[in-house]
Design a protein around this motif. Structure first.
Motif, PDB file in Angstrom:
ATOM      1  N   SER A  58       0.832  -1.210   0.000  1.00 14.69           N
ATOM      2  CA  SER A  58       0.000   0.000   0.000  1.00 14.69           C
ATOM      3  C   SER A  58       0.864   1.257   0.000  1.00 14.69           C
ATOM      4  CB  SER A  58      -0.919   0.010   1.222  1.00 14.69           C
ATOM      5  OG  SER A  58      -1.890  -1.001   1.139  1.00 14.69           O
ATOM      6  N   ILE A  59       1.932   1.237   0.788  1.00 11.93           N
ATOM      7  CA  ILE A  59       2.853   2.375   0.825  1.00 11.93           C
ATOM      8  C   ILE A  59       3.613   2.490  -0.504  1.00 11.93           C
ATOM      9  CG2 ILE A  59       4.873   3.344   1.990  1.00 11.93           C
ATOM     10  CD1 ILE A  59       3.894   1.954   4.551  1.00 11.93           C
ATOM     11  N   ALA A  60       4.028   1.336  -1.051  1.00 16.78           N
ATOM     12  CA  ALA A  60       4.716   1.344  -2.348  1.00 16.78           C
ATOM     13  C   ALA A  60       3.781   1.822  -3.454  1.00 16.78           C
ATOM     14  CB  ALA A  60       5.242  -0.048  -2.666  1.00 16.78           C
ATOM     15  N   ASP A  61       2.496   1.468  -3.367  1.00 14.57           N
ATOM     16  CA  ASP A  61       1.488   1.975  -4.304  1.00 14.57           C
ATOM     17  C   ASP A  61       1.492   3.503  -4.319  1.00 14.57           C
ATOM     18  OD1 ASP A  61       0.054   0.380  -5.993  1.00 14.57           O
ATOM     19  OD2 ASP A  61      -1.475  -0.173  -4.533  1.00 14.57           O
ATOM     20  N   ARG A  70      -3.364   6.987  -3.834  1.00  7.25           N
ATOM     21  CA  ARG A  70      -3.452   7.593  -2.512  1.00  7.25           C
ATOM     22  C   ARG A  70      -3.213   6.512  -1.469  1.00  7.25           C
ATOM     23  NH1 ARG A  70      -9.140  10.983  -3.174  1.00  7.25           N
ATOM     24  NH2 ARG A  70      -8.532  12.206  -5.017  1.00  7.25           N
ATOM     25  N   LEU A  71      -2.907   6.944  -0.266  1.00  9.54           N
ATOM     26  CA  LEU A  71      -2.809   5.982   0.830  1.00  9.54           C
ATOM     27  C   LEU A  71      -4.204   5.483   1.181  1.00  9.54           C
ATOM     28  CD1 LEU A  71      -0.204   7.764   3.118  1.00  9.54           C
ATOM     29  CD2 LEU A  71       0.150   5.643   1.846  1.00  9.54           C
ATOM     30  N   PRO A  72      -4.331   4.265   1.676  1.00  9.00           N
ATOM     31  CA  PRO A  72      -5.649   3.758   2.063  1.00  9.00           C
ATOM     32  C   PRO A  72      -6.298   4.651   3.128  1.00  9.00           C
ATOM     33  CG  PRO A  72      -4.044   1.976   2.003  1.00  9.00           C
ATOM     34  CD  PRO A  72      -3.271   3.258   1.863  1.00  9.00           C
ATOM     35  N   ASN A  73      -7.632   4.678   3.141  1.00  9.46           N
ATOM     36  CA  ASN A  73      -8.323   5.428   4.182  1.00  9.46           C
ATOM     37  C   ASN A  73      -8.271   4.663   5.502  1.00  9.46           C
ATOM     38  OD1 ASN A  73     -10.257   3.382   3.948  1.00  9.46           O
ATOM     39  ND2 ASN A  73     -11.587   4.581   2.618  1.00  9.46           N
ATOM     40  N   ALA A 102     -12.602  -8.988   7.026  1.00  6.06           N
ATOM     41  CA  ALA A 102     -11.751  -7.808   6.874  1.00  6.06           C
ATOM     42  C   ALA A 102     -11.525  -7.493   5.401  1.00  6.06           C
ATOM     43  CB  ALA A 102     -10.415  -8.037   7.578  1.00  6.06           C
ATOM     44  N   ALA A 103     -11.298  -8.533   4.593  1.00  4.33           N
ATOM     45  CA  ALA A 103     -11.097  -8.318   3.156  1.00  4.33           C
ATOM     46  C   ALA A 103     -12.364  -7.784   2.494  1.00  4.33           C
ATOM     47  CB  ALA A 103     -10.668  -9.626   2.492  1.00  4.33           C
ATOM     48  N   TYR A 104     -13.521  -8.212   2.982  1.00  3.38           N
ATOM     49  CA  TYR A 104     -14.805  -7.776   2.407  1.00  3.38           C
ATOM     50  C   TYR A 104     -14.990  -6.265   2.557  1.00  3.38           C
ATOM     51  CZ  TYR A 104     -19.862  -7.571   1.635  1.00  3.38           C
ATOM     52  OH  TYR A 104     -21.111  -7.265   1.158  1.00  3.38           O
ATOM     53  N   PHE A 105     -14.531  -5.714   3.673  1.00  2.00           N
ATOM     54  CA  PHE A 105     -14.736  -4.282   3.939  1.00  2.00           C
ATOM     55  C   PHE A 105     -13.558  -3.418   3.477  1.00  2.00           C
ATOM     56  CE2 PHE A 105     -17.805  -6.044   6.997  1.00  2.00           C
ATOM     57  CZ  PHE A 105     -18.914  -5.282   6.658  1.00  2.00           C
ATOM     58  N   TYR A 106     -12.524  -4.046   2.927  1.00  2.00           N
ATOM     59  CA  TYR A 106     -11.390  -3.276   2.408  1.00  2.00           C
ATOM     60  C   TYR A 106     -11.810  -2.488   1.170  1.00  2.00           C
ATOM     61  CZ  TYR A 106      -6.946  -2.285   0.096  1.00  2.00           C
ATOM     62  OH  TYR A 106      -5.904  -1.665  -0.540  1.00  2.00           O
ATOM     63  N   GLN A 107     -11.345  -1.237   1.070  1.00  3.70           N
ATOM     64  CA  GLN A 107     -11.620  -0.397  -0.091  1.00  3.70           C
ATOM     65  C   GLN A 107     -10.316  -0.061  -0.815  1.00  3.70           C
ATOM     66  OE1 GLN A 107     -13.770   3.002   1.515  1.00  3.70           O
ATOM     67  NE2 GLN A 107     -15.632   2.317   0.495  1.00  3.70           N
ATOM     68  N   GLN A 108     -10.336  -0.194  -2.141  1.00  5.21           N
ATOM     69  CA  GLN A 108      -9.167   0.160  -2.943  1.00  5.21           C
ATOM     70  C   GLN A 108      -8.947   1.664  -2.923  1.00  5.21           C
ATOM     71  OE1 GLN A 108      -8.097  -1.798  -6.798  1.00  5.21           O
ATOM     72  NE2 GLN A 108      -8.871   0.103  -7.672  1.00  5.21           N
ATOM     73  N   ALA A 109      -7.714   2.079  -2.698  1.00  7.17           N
ATOM     74  CA  ALA A 109      -7.392   3.507  -2.688  1.00  7.17           C
ATOM     75  C   ALA A 109      -7.446   4.054  -4.109  1.00  7.17           C
ATOM     76  CB  ALA A 109      -6.007   3.728  -2.088  1.00  7.17           C
ATOM     77  N   MET A 146      -6.616   6.757  -7.353  1.00  9.26           N
ATOM     78  CA  MET A 146      -5.410   7.396  -7.863  1.00  9.26           C
ATOM     79  C   MET A 146      -5.330   8.836  -7.374  1.00  9.26           C
ATOM     80  SD  MET A 146      -4.093   4.937  -9.611  1.00  9.26           S
ATOM     81  CE  MET A 146      -2.723   5.817 -10.382  1.00  9.26           C
ATOM     82  N   ARG A 147      -4.113   9.338  -7.222  1.00 13.72           N
ATOM     83  CA  ARG A 147      -3.931  10.749  -6.911  1.00 13.72           C
ATOM     84  C   ARG A 147      -4.151  11.578  -8.175  1.00 13.72           C
ATOM     85  NH1 ARG A 147       0.887   8.855  -4.640  1.00 13.72           N
ATOM     86  NH2 ARG A 147       2.131  10.102  -6.088  1.00 13.72           N
ATOM     87  N   ALA A 148      -4.539  12.820  -7.998  1.00 18.34           N
ATOM     88  CA  ALA A 148      -4.823  13.688  -9.141  1.00 18.34           C
ATOM     89  C   ALA A 148      -3.586  13.963  -9.974  1.00 18.34           C
ATOM     90  CB  ALA A 148      -5.435  15.005  -8.664  1.00 18.34           C
ATOM     91  N   ASP A 149      -2.389  13.913  -9.330  1.00 17.58           N
ATOM     92  CA  ASP A 149      -1.156  14.240 -10.050  1.00 17.58           C
ATOM     93  C   ASP A 149      -0.466  13.009 -10.623  1.00 17.58           C
ATOM     94  OD1 ASP A 149      -0.423  13.071  -7.683  1.00 17.58           O
ATOM     95  OD2 ASP A 149       1.178  14.492  -7.214  1.00 17.58           O
ATOM     96  N   SER A 150      -1.147  11.851 -10.595  1.00 17.86           N
ATOM     97  CA  SER A 150      -0.518  10.616 -11.027  1.00 17.86           C
ATOM     98  C   SER A 150      -0.372  10.550 -12.544  1.00 17.86           C
ATOM     99  CB  SER A 150      -1.334   9.407 -10.555  1.00 17.86           C
ATOM    100  OG  SER A 150      -0.856   8.232 -11.140  1.00 17.86           O
ATOM    101  N   LYS A 151       0.786  10.049 -13.007  1.00 17.11           N
ATOM    102  CA  LYS A 151       1.016   9.810 -14.428  1.00 17.11           C
ATOM    103  C   LYS A 151       1.002   8.310 -14.746  1.00 17.11           C
ATOM    104  CE  LYS A 151       3.908  13.932 -15.035  1.00 17.11           C
ATOM    105  NZ  LYS A 151       5.239  14.440 -15.458  1.00 17.11           N
ATOM    106  N   ASP A 152       1.037   7.471 -13.713  1.00 22.08           N
ATOM    107  CA  ASP A 152       1.082   6.014 -13.898  1.00 22.08           C
ATOM    108  C   ASP A 152      -0.281   5.435 -13.584  1.00 22.08           C
ATOM    109  OD1 ASP A 152       2.143   3.604 -14.500  1.00 22.08           O
ATOM    110  OD2 ASP A 152       3.274   3.363 -12.642  1.00 22.08           O
ATOM    111  N   SER A 153      -1.313   5.967 -14.234  1.00 24.20           N
ATOM    112  CA  SER A 153      -2.687   5.663 -13.856  1.00 24.20           C
ATOM    113  C   SER A 153      -3.235   4.464 -14.591  1.00 24.20           C
ATOM    114  CB  SER A 153      -3.585   6.878 -14.152  1.00 24.20           C
ATOM    115  OG  SER A 153      -4.926   6.566 -13.887  1.00 24.20           O
ATOM    116  N   ASP A 154      -4.119   3.741 -13.897  1.00 27.43           N
ATOM    117  CA  ASP A 154      -4.822   2.628 -14.519  1.00 27.43           C
ATOM    118  C   ASP A 154      -6.318   2.717 -14.287  1.00 27.43           C
ATOM    119  OD1 ASP A 154      -4.723   2.220 -11.821  1.00 27.43           O
ATOM    120  OD2 ASP A 154      -4.460   0.059 -11.952  1.00 27.43           O
ATOM    121  N   ASP A 155      -6.774   3.854 -13.786  1.00 24.41           N
ATOM    122  CA  ASP A 155      -8.192   3.980 -13.462  1.00 24.41           C
ATOM    123  C   ASP A 155      -9.004   4.642 -14.564  1.00 24.41           C
ATOM    124  OD1 ASP A 155      -7.823   2.752 -11.098  1.00 24.41           O
ATOM    125  OD2 ASP A 155      -8.484   4.402  -9.830  1.00 24.41           O
TER     126      ASP A 155
END
Length: 317
Positions: free
Chosen positions: A113-116, A123-126, A287-294, A296-305
């Motif tokens: 998550s930190i490497a992401d 973004r970092l997870p909420n 716990a996995a069921y309630f996990y939410q994907q973080a 992308m940041r607005a300034d990201s250039k390596d986007s997949d969303d």
């Protein structure tokens, strides 16, 4: 915008990956039991997948990228990291049992998550997702503690595997975002073909494996064939899920697959988990069921969303 067909959605990719991943280990166990040639079985899965993909592409059933030197160079680290992960995994399990290894594995989403955030523009997870990630680790540790064979040793190889695995999760996501491919099948072909080539030398000089292949029965051949078939599905759904999920989310999905594999193991073999152990596994799934994907940041250039910055639940509701 027209809705995507179901076969192109995240639930389809995640569901297919979980099904193949949870059953492939069982199939591999049976294949190795029937044919004492693990290196050959792994080679068969990788090269068999590459051949199947190319065969279906030649018949016009699927789209697959042609083998090009430029793309091969970019996918070569993928193959090397993959093989390194397998080797480190085997050495880790040689010196540390499955329960110990499981605790290490379930802590990887925290690092990924930190490497992401640092390398892939997420973004970092909420707060909710951080709690879910720590809950996954607590559940895994609780399950390991209920097993009488839990041992704290083999730290060196576990640490080596840990570093390689985290690099694998991040680099493969980077390859998806930056290496233009015509289809998911192209990624499947490149990764499996390049990884299979070095494995030829691991079994052709092994007299025991060669003898095991000479003595292979029809039922043993069918066991290997089944493992190859599941390997094809596993590889496709893995690349598809990676393309639709963040690196951290895919790591969490991989951990869920391990839970399902453990559940299948305790139902098939004579090693049964205690009620507390099963409760810990269910806690991990919750716990996995309630996990939410973080997002992308607005300034990201390596986007997949593709412009979608909404938080997505990892598992379908």
């Amino acid at each position: 915008m027209e809705p995507k067909p179901f076969y192109a959605t995240t639930p389809f990719a995640v569901g297919g990956y979980m099904l193949c991943s949870a059953t492939l280990l069982i199939a591999n166990k049976y294949a190795v039991y029937k044919v004492a040639a693990p290196s050959f079985i792994l080679f068969s899965q990788l090269m068999g997948t590459a051949i199947v993909v190319k065969a279906f592409a030649a018949m016009g059933k699927i789209d697959c990228d042609a083998l090009e030197m430029t793309k091969a160079k970019k996918f070569l680290p993928v193959a090397l990291i993959f093989l390194s992960t397998i080797f480190a995994n085997m050495k880790s399990l040689q010196y540390a049992n499955v329960e110990t290894f499981m605790v290490f594995r379930f802590s990887t989403p925290l690092v990924v998550s930190i490497a992401d955030y640092m390398f892939l523009g997420r973004r970092l997870p909420n707060a909710r997702s951080w709690m879910c990630l720590f809950a996954l680790l607590v559940g895994a540790f609780g399950y390991a503690q209920t097993d009488s064979s839990f041992q704290v040793k083999g730290y060196t190889f576990c640490a080596i595997w840990y570093v390689i695995f985290c690099i694998d999760q991040i680099y493969l996501k980077h390859v998806i975002n930056t290496v233009k491919m015509d289809s998911t099948w192209g990624r499947v072909f490149y990764s499996n073909f390049l990884a299979s080539v070095p494995l030829v030398f691991t079994f052709i000089n092994d007299a025991d494996e060669i003898q095991a292949l000479k003595d292979m029965s029809t039922s043993a051949f069918m066991a290997v064939f089944l493992s190859v078939a599941l390997g094809v599905g596993m590889s496709y759904f893995a690349w598809m899920a990676r393309s639709l999920l963040s690196a951290a989310s895919f790591t969490v999905v991989g951990n869920i697959c391990k839970i399902l594999t453990i559940a299948i193991n305790v139902s098939l073999w004579d090693k049964h988990a205690s009620s507390v152990g099963i409760a810990c596994l269910m806690f991990c799934l919750l716990a996995a069921y309630f996990y939410q994907q973080a997002p992308m940041r607005a300034d990201s250039k390596d986007s997949d969303d593709h412009g979608d910055i909404e938080k997505k639940n990892l598992l379908p509701k």
